[in-house]
Write a protein that holds these residues in place. Structure first.
Motif, PDB file in Angstrom:
ATOM      1  N   TYR A 126       2.128  41.811  -4.773  1.00  7.46           N
ATOM      2  CA  TYR A 126       1.676  40.521  -5.289  1.00  7.46           C
ATOM      3  C   TYR A 126       2.850  39.557  -5.476  1.00  7.46           C
ATOM      4  CZ  TYR A 126      -0.966  37.153  -8.042  1.00  7.46           C
ATOM      5  OH  TYR A 126      -1.576  36.016  -8.491  1.00  7.46           O
ATOM      6  N   GLU A 127       3.917  40.026  -6.082  1.00 10.50           N
ATOM      7  CA  GLU A 127       5.077  39.164  -6.331  1.00 10.50           C
ATOM      8  C   GLU A 127       5.747  38.727  -5.036  1.00 10.50           C
ATOM      9  OE1 GLU A 127       6.082  37.678  -9.117  1.00 10.50           O
ATOM     10  OE2 GLU A 127       4.346  38.568 -10.132  1.00 10.50           O
ATOM     11  N   ASN A 128       5.776  39.617  -4.044  1.00 15.47           N
ATOM     12  CA  ASN A 128       6.343  39.230  -2.747  1.00 15.47           C
ATOM     13  C   ASN A 128       5.480  38.194  -2.046  1.00 15.47           C
ATOM     14  OD1 ASN A 128       8.911  40.690  -1.955  1.00 15.47           O
ATOM     15  ND2 ASN A 128       7.699  42.329  -2.868  1.00 15.47           N
ATOM     16  N   ILE A 129       4.163  38.360  -2.120  1.00 19.17           N
ATOM     17  CA  ILE A 129       3.270  37.353  -1.541  1.00 19.17           C
ATOM     18  C   ILE A 129       3.434  36.038  -2.288  1.00 19.17           C
ATOM     19  CG2 ILE A 129       0.860  36.683  -1.188  1.00 19.17           C
ATOM     20  CD1 ILE A 129       0.293  39.742  -0.836  1.00 19.17           C
ATOM     21  N   LYS A 130       3.471  36.115  -3.603  1.00 19.12           N
ATOM     22  CA  LYS A 130       3.633  34.907  -4.423  1.00 19.12           C
ATOM     23  C   LYS A 130       4.920  34.165  -4.050  1.00 19.12           C
ATOM     24  CE  LYS A 130       3.755  33.356  -9.205  1.00 19.12           C
ATOM     25  NZ  LYS A 130       3.712  33.734 -10.614  1.00 19.12           N
ATOM     26  N   GLN A 131       6.002  34.914  -3.861  1.00 17.44           N
ATOM     27  CA  GLN A 131       7.276  34.303  -3.466  1.00 17.44           C
ATOM     28  C   GLN A 131       7.156  33.637  -2.098  1.00 17.44           C
ATOM     29  OE1 GLN A 131      10.560  37.064  -3.320  1.00 17.44           O
ATOM     30  NE2 GLN A 131      12.018  35.500  -2.741  1.00 17.44           N
ATOM     31  N   THR A 132       6.491  34.291  -1.156  1.00  9.39           N
ATOM     32  CA  THR A 132       6.294  33.720   0.177  1.00  9.39           C
ATOM     33  C   THR A 132       5.463  32.441   0.096  1.00  9.39           C
ATOM     34  OG1 THR A 132       6.411  35.926   1.158  1.00  9.39           O
ATOM     35  CG2 THR A 132       5.469  34.185   2.520  1.00  9.39           C
ATOM     36  N   VAL A 133       4.415  32.464  -0.727  1.00  6.77           N
ATOM     37  CA  VAL A 133       3.578  31.271  -0.910  1.00  6.77           C
ATOM     38  C   VAL A 133       4.420  30.138  -1.493  1.00  6.77           C
ATOM     39  CG1 VAL A 133       1.659  30.292  -2.244  1.00  6.77           C
ATOM     40  CG2 VAL A 133       1.383  32.510  -1.104  1.00  6.77           C
ATOM     41  N   GLU A 134       5.208  30.436  -2.504  1.00  6.86           N
ATOM     42  CA  GLU A 134       6.022  29.389  -3.135  1.00  6.86           C
ATOM     43  C   GLU A 134       7.063  28.822  -2.176  1.00  6.86           C
ATOM     44  OE1 GLU A 134       7.261  31.362  -6.749  1.00  6.86           O
ATOM     45  OE2 GLU A 134       5.503  30.593  -7.819  1.00  6.86           O
ATOM     46  N   GLU A 135       7.595  29.657  -1.287  1.00  9.21           N
ATOM     47  CA  GLU A 135       8.585  29.193  -0.307  1.00  9.21           C
ATOM     48  C   GLU A 135       7.951  28.332   0.781  1.00  9.21           C
ATOM     49  OE1 GLU A 135      10.460  32.672   1.297  1.00  9.21           O
ATOM     50  OE2 GLU A 135      11.464  33.164  -0.590  1.00  9.21           O
ATOM     51  N   HIS A 136       6.763  28.717   1.239  1.00 11.10           N
ATOM     52  CA  HIS A 136       6.162  28.085   2.413  1.00 11.10           C
ATOM     53  C   HIS A 136       5.057  27.078   2.109  1.00 11.10           C
ATOM     54  CE1 HIS A 136       8.355  30.612   5.225  1.00 11.10           C
ATOM     55  NE2 HIS A 136       8.087  31.640   4.441  1.00 11.10           N
ATOM     56  N   VAL A 137       4.360  27.261   1.007  1.00  9.87           N
ATOM     57  CA  VAL A 137       3.222  26.399   0.694  1.00  9.87           C
ATOM     58  C   VAL A 137       3.546  25.473  -0.471  1.00  9.87           C
ATOM     59  CG1 VAL A 137       0.799  26.360  -0.035  1.00  9.87           C
ATOM     60  CG2 VAL A 137       1.578  28.089   1.597  1.00  9.87           C
ATOM     61  N   GLY A 138       4.102  26.028  -1.528  1.00  8.97           N
ATOM     62  CA  GLY A 138       4.413  25.247  -2.699  1.00  8.97           C
ATOM     63  C   GLY A 138       4.163  26.066  -3.942  1.00  8.97           C
ATOM     64  N   PRO A 139       4.419  25.474  -5.096  1.00  7.45           N
ATOM     65  CA  PRO A 139       4.307  26.227  -6.352  1.00  7.45           C
ATOM     66  C   PRO A 139       2.852  26.555  -6.695  1.00  7.45           C
ATOM     67  CG  PRO A 139       4.777  23.918  -6.792  1.00  7.45           C
ATOM     68  CD  PRO A 139       4.869  24.104  -5.309  1.00  7.45           C
ATOM     69  N   PHE A 140       2.704  27.635  -7.444  1.00  5.40           N
ATOM     70  CA  PHE A 140       1.388  28.022  -7.948  1.00  5.40           C
ATOM     71  C   PHE A 140       0.940  26.994  -8.983  1.00  5.40           C
ATOM     72  CE2 PHE A 140       1.573  31.751  -5.709  1.00  5.40           C
ATOM     73  CZ  PHE A 140       0.634  32.701  -6.090  1.00  5.40           C
ATOM     74  N   PRO A 141      -0.357  26.775  -9.090  1.00  2.12           N
ATOM     75  CA  PRO A 141      -0.847  25.910 -10.162  1.00  2.12           C
ATOM     76  C   PRO A 141      -0.388  26.446 -11.515  1.00  2.12           C
ATOM     77  CG  PRO A 141      -2.596  26.383  -8.597  1.00  2.12           C
ATOM     78  CD  PRO A 141      -1.431  27.247  -8.234  1.00  2.12           C
ATOM     79  N   LYS A 142      -0.029  25.579 -12.410  1.00  5.00           N
ATOM     80  CA  LYS A 142       0.568  25.999 -13.689  1.00  5.00           C
ATOM     81  C   LYS A 142      -0.451  26.445 -14.725  1.00  5.00           C
ATOM     82  CE  LYS A 142       4.801  25.083 -12.540  1.00  5.00           C
ATOM     83  NZ  LYS A 142       5.551  26.157 -11.966  1.00  5.00           N
ATOM     84  N   ASN A 143      -1.706  26.074 -14.566  1.00  4.55           N
ATOM     85  CA  ASN A 143      -2.694  26.366 -15.604  1.00  4.55           C
ATOM     86  C   ASN A 143      -3.450  27.657 -15.341  1.00  4.55           C
ATOM     87  OD1 ASN A 143      -4.014  25.454 -13.376  1.00  4.55           O
ATOM     88  ND2 ASN A 143      -5.499  24.204 -14.478  1.00  4.55           N
ATOM     89  N   THR A 144      -2.751  28.695 -14.883  1.00  7.11           N
ATOM     90  CA  THR A 144      -3.401  29.957 -14.606  1.00  7.11           C
ATOM     91  C   THR A 144      -2.766  31.070 -15.415  1.00  7.11           C
ATOM     92  OG1 THR A 144      -1.907  30.435 -12.760  1.00  7.11           O
ATOM     93  CG2 THR A 144      -3.961  29.287 -12.240  1.00  7.11           C
ATOM     94  N   GLU A 145      -3.555  32.083 -15.668  1.00  6.90           N
ATOM     95  CA  GLU A 145      -3.063  33.265 -16.371  1.00  6.90           C
ATOM     96  C   GLU A 145      -3.420  34.485 -15.559  1.00  6.90           C
ATOM     97  OE1 GLU A 145      -4.420  33.683 -20.357  1.00  6.90           O
ATOM     98  OE2 GLU A 145      -4.052  31.582 -20.840  1.00  6.90           O
ATOM     99  N   ILE A 146      -2.642  35.535 -15.762  1.00  4.40           N
ATOM    100  CA  ILE A 146      -2.952  36.819 -15.135  1.00  4.40           C
ATOM    101  C   ILE A 146      -3.630  37.667 -16.174  1.00  4.40           C
ATOM    102  CG2 ILE A 146      -1.990  38.913 -14.156  1.00  4.40           C
ATOM    103  CD1 ILE A 146       0.154  37.225 -12.879  1.00  4.40           C
TER     104      ILE A 146
END
Length: 146
Positions: A126-146
């Motif tokens: 999950y963290e590796n995918i998240k990092q790839t998304v942040e590098e290529h797509v942009g930051p995650f929405p800030k109003n989310t919780e896990i």
């Protein structure tokens, strides 16, 4: 409305480009458009991550094959979870991935549970995918919780 039309034209040109490269060089190309989050961009990030960490399972993801292989299912559950964070509906995620909305709901719930339990293998993906998304797509929405 013009922006939607422009985006459709861009998508069409990208599809032609990807097909041309695949036909001519037998290589897959991933094109990610920044500042416009499209579900296929998120899915491409999942595939890019899998190519690095689980190359033996990439074909299942690329071809959206039905399987119960844990490695593949983990990547799909990560995708469902991330796509939902970006605001895509469960029905849209299901339609895109060739599953129904109930499968997507189950995947999101399972992802939430495994993230909360700090399941090391799942969190790593999950963290590796998240990092790839942040590098290529942009930051995650800030109003989310896990």
């Amino acid at each position: 409305m013009a922006a939607k039309k422009d985006f459709e034209i861009i998508e069409s040109e990208i599809h032609k480009f990807k097909s041309k490269i695949k036909t001519k060089y037998n290589q897959d190309v991933y094109v990610i458009i920044k500042n416009v989050v499209h579900m296929s961009s998120l899915y491409d990030c999942v595939i890019l991550t899998a190519q690095t960490h689980s190359p033996g399972f990439v074909d299942y993801l690329k071809e959206k094959k039905m399987t119960r292989l844990k490695e593949v299912v983990d990547y799909l559950y990560c995708f469902y979870h991330i796509a939902s964070i970006f605001g895509f509906t469960k029905s849209a995620i299901g339609k895109f991935s060739g599953r129904n909305h109930a499968t997507v709901i189950h995947g999101i719930n399972t992802a939430n549970n495994r993230l909360q339990m700090n399941d090391k293998e799942f969190v790593f993906k999950y963290e590796n995918i998240k990092q790839t998304v942040e590098e290529h797509v942009g930051p995650f929405p800030k109003n989310t919780e896990i």
